[in-house]
Scaffold this active site. Sequence first.
Site, PDB file in Angstrom:
ATOM      1  CE1 TYR A  79      -1.696  10.356 -12.790  1.00  0.00           C
ATOM      2  CE2 TYR A  79      -1.370  11.936 -10.680  1.00  0.00           C
ATOM      3  CZ  TYR A  79      -1.051  10.867 -11.382  1.00  0.00           C
ATOM      4  OH  TYR A  79       0.202  10.623 -11.479  1.00  0.00           O
ATOM      5  NE  ARG A 115      -4.182   6.621  -4.525  1.00  0.00           N
ATOM      6  CZ  ARG A 115      -3.584   7.548  -5.384  1.00  0.00           C
ATOM      7  NH1 ARG A 115      -4.161   9.026  -5.332  1.00  0.00           N
ATOM      8  NH2 ARG A 115      -3.177   6.976  -6.773  1.00  0.00           N
ATOM      9  N   PRO A 129       0.933  -1.638  -0.005  1.00  0.00           N
ATOM     10  CG  PRO A 129      -0.240  -0.898   2.438  1.00  0.00           C
ATOM     11  CD  PRO A 129       0.649  -2.311   1.387  1.00  0.00           C
ATOM     12  NE  ARG A 136      -3.151  12.011  -6.854  1.00  0.00           N
ATOM     13  CZ  ARG A 136      -4.200  11.846  -6.574  1.00  0.00           C
ATOM     14  NH1 ARG A 136      -4.550  12.725  -6.088  1.00  0.00           N
ATOM     15  NH2 ARG A 136      -4.433  10.922  -7.716  1.00  0.00           N
ATOM     16  CB  CYS A 146       3.447  31.235 -16.276  1.00  0.00           C
ATOM     17  SG  CYS A 146       3.603  32.514 -15.506  1.00  0.00           S
TER      18      CYS A 146
HETATM   19  N1  LLP Z   1       3.043  -1.239  -6.044  1.00  0.00           N
HETATM   20  C1  LLP Z   1       3.799  -1.138  -7.464  1.00  0.00           C
HETATM   21  C2  LLP Z   1       3.966  -1.292  -7.936  1.00  0.00           C
HETATM   22  C3  LLP Z   1       2.973   0.469  -7.971  1.00  0.00           C
HETATM   23  O1  LLP Z   1       3.016   0.840  -9.132  1.00  0.00           O
HETATM   24  C4  LLP Z   1       2.698   1.376  -6.617  1.00  0.00           C
HETATM   25  C5  LLP Z   1       2.015   2.067  -7.835  1.00  0.00           C
HETATM   26  C6  LLP Z   1       2.196   0.424  -5.654  1.00  0.00           C
HETATM   27  C7  LLP Z   1       2.252  -0.303  -4.950  1.00  0.00           C
HETATM   28  C8  LLP Z   1       1.106   2.067  -4.525  1.00  0.00           C
HETATM   29  O2  LLP Z   1       0.083   1.825  -5.378  1.00  0.00           O
HETATM   30  P1  LLP Z   1      -1.459   2.522  -4.150  1.00  0.00           P
HETATM   31  O3  LLP Z   1      -1.440   1.465  -2.863  1.00  0.00           O
HETATM   32  O4  LLP Z   1      -0.519   3.480  -4.060  1.00  0.00           O
HETATM   33  O5  LLP Z   1      -2.392   2.799  -5.166  1.00  0.00           O
HETATM   34  N2  LLP Z   1       1.099   8.839  -8.896  1.00  0.00           N
HETATM   35  C9  LLP Z   1      -0.100   8.588  -9.094  1.00  0.00           C
HETATM   36  C10 LLP Z   1      -0.137   7.322  -8.091  1.00  0.00           C
HETATM   37  C11 LLP Z   1       0.797   6.394  -8.885  1.00  0.00           C
HETATM   38  C12 LLP Z   1       0.817   5.346  -8.821  1.00  0.00           C
HETATM   39  C13 LLP Z   1       2.226   4.442  -9.151  1.00  0.00           C
HETATM   40  N3  LLP Z   1       1.718   2.607  -8.423  1.00  0.00           N
HETATM   41  C14 LLP Z   1      -1.469   9.347  -8.797  1.00  0.00           C
HETATM   42  O6  LLP Z   1      -1.026  10.534  -7.571  1.00  0.00           O
HETATM   43  O7  LLP Z   1      -2.874   9.244  -8.941  1.00  0.00           O
END
Ligand code: LLP
Length: 475
Positions: free
Chosen positions: A371, A330, A328, A367, A398
């Site tokens: 997105y 986020r 995890p 973000r 800007c």
């Molecule tokens: N494991 C792997 C292999 C990943 O690529 C990622 C996220 C995670 C775990 C963690 O995922 P989470 O639990 O955070 O969903 N910059 C984007 C999010 C990119 C996620 C990349 N990989 C945003 O701001 O929404």
Amino acid sequence: MVATSPTAFPTETYNSPDTSGLRYVITSDRPLSERSPNQELLPISARVNEADHLEVGGCDVVELVQRFGSPLYILDEQGLRSACRHYREALAQHYPGEALAVFASKAWSCQAVAAIVASEGLGTDVVSGCELQTSLIAGVSPDRIVFHGNNKSRVELEQAIAAGVTVIVDNWLELETLASLTVDLPEPLPVMVRFTPGIECHTHEYIQTGHIDSKFGFDPDRMGAVFEFLSKTPSLTCTGLHAHIGSQIFETQPHVDLPQVMVGWLKLAREYGLPVNTLNVGGGLGIRYTEHDDPPSIDAWVKTVATSMQAACQAAGLDELPRLMCEPGRSLIGSSCITAYTVGSQKDIPGMRHYITVDGGMSDNPRPITYQSVYRAAIANKMSAPATETVTIAGKHCESGDVVIKDAQIASTQPGDILIVMATGAYNYSMASNYNRIARPAAILVSDGEANVIIARETNEDLMRFDRLPTRLQA
Ligand code: LLP
């Protein structure tokens, strides 16, 4: 900075904008320790104090900005620790086999965060040499670090080998490079292999990774060839398999399906004689950015994965449960941080839009522009003022698209007010830039009325440090 008689937020909420600024709170009557941080809009320690100011970690946000400057990332230690505990305890409760959660440090890599997650018994997932270095310096045990990436450099691979962390192999070039780098090692190097599971989910296209058309991991139809290669490479020992579906996911079905797919892979790997015993299901659990978001709790997500893993193992006739790993990012840190800005200029376009501008924007939170992410805001120095205004909160860069929140519902503001944006803990600091040569904000960690800088504020001199003026251009 000890708070005076803090008022707990009321437990129900999200009503009309003309009620109090306290409306952005989660609908839970459960004790704090049982509230899943990823379901909250504000950090779990958030309160309104007698001055009608927002308080986080026992610190008055307005005073924090006076003391540490603006913009400011404010990270709630209690919230971060609580999310770690939710993962740890849910895994212990719902999965009878061995299990480990590792923090996807791409969400926010810095020493303090890594040290906190390590002290809560978690490991880290790193994706670069510097993320690895950060985790090691912060004291994360190498046997709890996994190294990801679809184009790790030779130097990064050497660094991973020297540190003794597990490499998650992503492609043929890496497999071959690792095989050559490890020939003379006294012990085989532990590796896991990443495959694309072919599972789609509903999230932003850029943050979907599990579908077949993805740059990450081996295609599933290469599985036999990869296992064959590993079975003939004694310097590498394949201890696990990995898949990650995507990020900011609210549905549970993809994580019901994933263990079934992975257990099939595990059986195949064992047919090639590989000692695969860890299945790493990645991360992906979403958080609440607005009152319309309704992610499952950490406990519910872990229970889904754990239950479906057990069912899949039973159906496949496995004698023992594999070690379950998840990553995890986020959901561990996103909800435990707010960004405080100072309100500056305003512009009213009658009948069209009222802009208020803050002293940050796309360089500290890319973000929204990347997105189209939607956030919620409040005015930290008048939390109970009615949210009567519909305004567009613009950043100072800007770029017309530099909008922090479009049509935000907030109290009437004046220049100098402190505006906070909620749930900025994940992929904000870590994706921040110096666009327009704007120095990145400081980050502070708050806990029990104490505030500590964990990322120092950049200065213009810091940015200028990387400039070089060739002699022939010097005046
Ligand atoms: N494991 C792997 C292999 C990943 O690529 C990622 C996220 C995670 C775990 C963690 O995922 P989470 O639990 O955070 O969903 N910059 C984007 C999010 C990119 C996620 C990349 N990989 C945003 O701001 O929404």
